[in-house]
Motif scaffolding. Structure first.
Motif: not given
Length: 571
Positions: A296, A432, A436, A479
């Motif tokens: 992260d 991304e 997060s 992820k």
């Protein structure tokens, strides 16, 4: 991670051999973490060509797939290859340049009545000095994401910039070297570049006192996004998964069964995703300054940013040649300098070349934020990091020559790498930003905030990008990387001074690999920062050894004899 910026402003570096090499360094390494924080912008060397190219990027929604005769439907995907223009003055290796044409939306029909929208992607293919002895090596994208890998005419006079740092392991080792842009960046069309964002960044950076303007950044991004949408560009088709499909389309068109992938910074994500989806076509991975999917980066960013302003001075205090004689810590010296210029900002004459190539002097009041930004920008380079304490010592003694030079290089538009702000948003919003831990990222930003550096405005701005560009996040567990399925040879390269993709990321990733220390290796270099594949014979020797035999990868402490032996064998 390639470029993080304070409040949405770019990160770049420089010096003559160093300027040209760092252009390439940053082009190959601008990290996801802060989009415009890493904005980049460059023109062609020829002004007329620059204007022509940028007008075409703005006015063309897509590349029309034409094959000369309108009655013939061009095949997609396809690749067109011809001589490189630099071949007229370059004969060290044979090189071909070309373009990969693919559908923007792979599911769109492509018929005579309804031609599919086309994305064009520049490529360069270098052939080795002698006989081809192995699979090609492909450089998978620049950093950022959104940074170009410099497939452009600007460096045609010195094609070595395309392969600097990997010549020994590839072209002198019997392996072809292939470079290709990622869709949406560089000279790819459609292009998602937004020059107005860079102009805004420079304006804020050179205005005293510095003040981040979130409202203006949002407006500028929204204007760019709306303009791209009006041209018919759908930014949802510009992300890592579409990029790896482009890579495999090129492989198939060129007729290779397998190839090695070299990724740098965000390019390591492209390489990893390709290996995950196309393991049968991946010979090995070389991951320089690795940016794993599972990290992260927004949570880690504030602490990494703070480290930039302590690490150089801690190193100085540990070195008798650098530390202060009175026992005062260099970090305290730095804090004193930043406090002093806040109260009494010096006025410096800096060189400043604008977007119209107007060269001259510009008088600037130097703020603490600009000094911090200047140091931050140069933290991609280990040698620059080690020079920071002396630069501050000189400035405290009213000698601003070195600091002025660094500032000049940063605000000089000609030194900016190509960076596509829209591509940053499309890639980051896909893989991304939506994933997060925003609450923790904001908490950390407040924790590590300093009087001259604050990551919170940058984080808050990035959180608005996905809505501005209307980007949908990945729905395929991007992820959740399955390390156990990654059984092919892997070489991870890291620099101990890297504050953008820290060594911890590399160590943690390597520890999860099923073949670690057998055919999957980690090499960490002290006193090196971001982008290890950069003009170092020892690094080249390690890469050469890995490509020749992954089970026998040599250690970091390459002796001159090791390097000489490997080079002799390669030749």
């Amino acid at each position: 991670m390639d470029a993080v910026v304070h409040g949405g402003i770019l990160i770049i570096s420089s010096s003559k051999y160093v300027i040209e090499q760092k252009k390439r360094l940053i082009a190959l390494s601008i990290i996801l973490l802060v989009g415009f924080h890493a904005a980049s912008y460059a023109h062609y060397a020829q002004k007329e060509k620059v204007i022509k190219v940028f007008h075409s990027l703005e006015e063309t929604a897509s590349v029309k797939a034409s094959a000369g005769k309108k009655s013939i439907l061009p095949v997609l995907p396809r690749v067109e290859i011809g001589p490189c223009t630099f071949m007229q003055k370059f004969d060290k290796y044979h090189a071909d340049c070309g373009t990969l044409f693919v559908k923007e939306d792979p599911t769109e029909s492509h018929t005579a009545k309804n031609n599919a929208r086309v994305v064009s992607i520049p490529i360069i293919i270098f052939q080795p000095a002698g006989e081809v002895t192995g699979d090609p090596v492909v450089i998978t994208g620049g950093g950022g994401p959104g940074s170009s890998i410099y497939i452009m005419d600007e460096f045609d006079g010195d094609p070595s910039l395309y392969y600097s740092g990997i010549e020994l392991s590839t072209l002198q080792n019997g392996l072809p070297l292939i470079l290709m842009e990622m869709r949406g960046s560089g000279l790819s069309l459609a292009n998602l570049d937004c020059p107005a964002i860079t102009e805004l960044e420079i304006e804020l950076l050179t205005t005293y006192p510095y003040k981040f303007d979130n409202k203006q950044f949002v407006k500028t991004n929204l204007n760019c996004a709306n303009r791209k949408r009006a041209l018919g560009v759908d930014a949802n088709f510009y992300n890592t998964d579409y990029a790896i499909n482009d890579i495999d389309a090129l492989r198939e068109l060129l007729g290779f069964q397998k190839w090695h992938l070299l990724g740098i910074s965000h390019g390591t994500r492209i390489s990893l995703r390709y290996a995950q989806q196309y393991p049968q076509h991946t010979a090995s991975l070389i991951l320089d300054s690795i940016y794993p999917f599972e990290v992260d980066s927004y949570v880690d960013m504030p602490e990494l940013s703070a480290r930039i302003f302590t690490q150089p001075f801690t190193l100085c205090d540990a070195d008798p040649r650098c530390r202060l004689e009175n026992g005062q810590t260099s970090e305290t010296l730095f804090a004193s300098f930043m406090s002093e210029i806040k109260l009494n900002p010096p006025t410096l004459e800096v060189e400043y070349d604008d977007e119209n190539w107007t060269v001259g002097q510009k008088t600037l009041k130097i703020s603490p934020e600009l000094v911090a930004y200047t140091l931050y920008n140069n933290s991609y380079d280990g040698e620059a990091i080690l020079a920071f304490p002396q630069i501050i010592k000189d400035a405290l003694n009213k000698d601003y020559a070195k600091l002025s030079r660094l500032i000049s290089e940063i605000i000089d538009l000609q030194n900016y790498t190509w960076f596509s702000e829209g591509a940053y948003s499309s890639y980051a919003c896909y893989e991304e930003i939506p994933f997060s831990n925003t609450e923790l990222a904001i908490k950390n930003a407040k924790k590590y905030k300093s009087p001259y550096w604050d990551d919170l405005p940058a984080i808050n701005l990035d959180l608005q990008l996905c809505k501005i560009w209307n980007i949908k996040p990945a729905l395929n567990n991007i992820k959740s990387f399955d390390h156990n399925q990654l059984t092919l040879p892997v070489l991870i390269l890291a620099g101990d001074l890297d504050t953008f993709t820290p060594t911890k990321w590399a160590i943690d990733f390597h520890a999860k690999l099923p073949m670690r220390n057998k055919t999957q290796h980690l090499r960490v270099w002290p006193l090196k920062a971001h982008n290890i594949v950069h003009g170092d014979k020892c690094v080249e020797a390690v890469i050469t050894s890995f490509l020749n035999d992954p089970e026998q990868t040599i250690d970091n402490d390459c002796t001159l004899q090791n390097v000489s032996d490997i080079k002799t064998d390669a030749l």
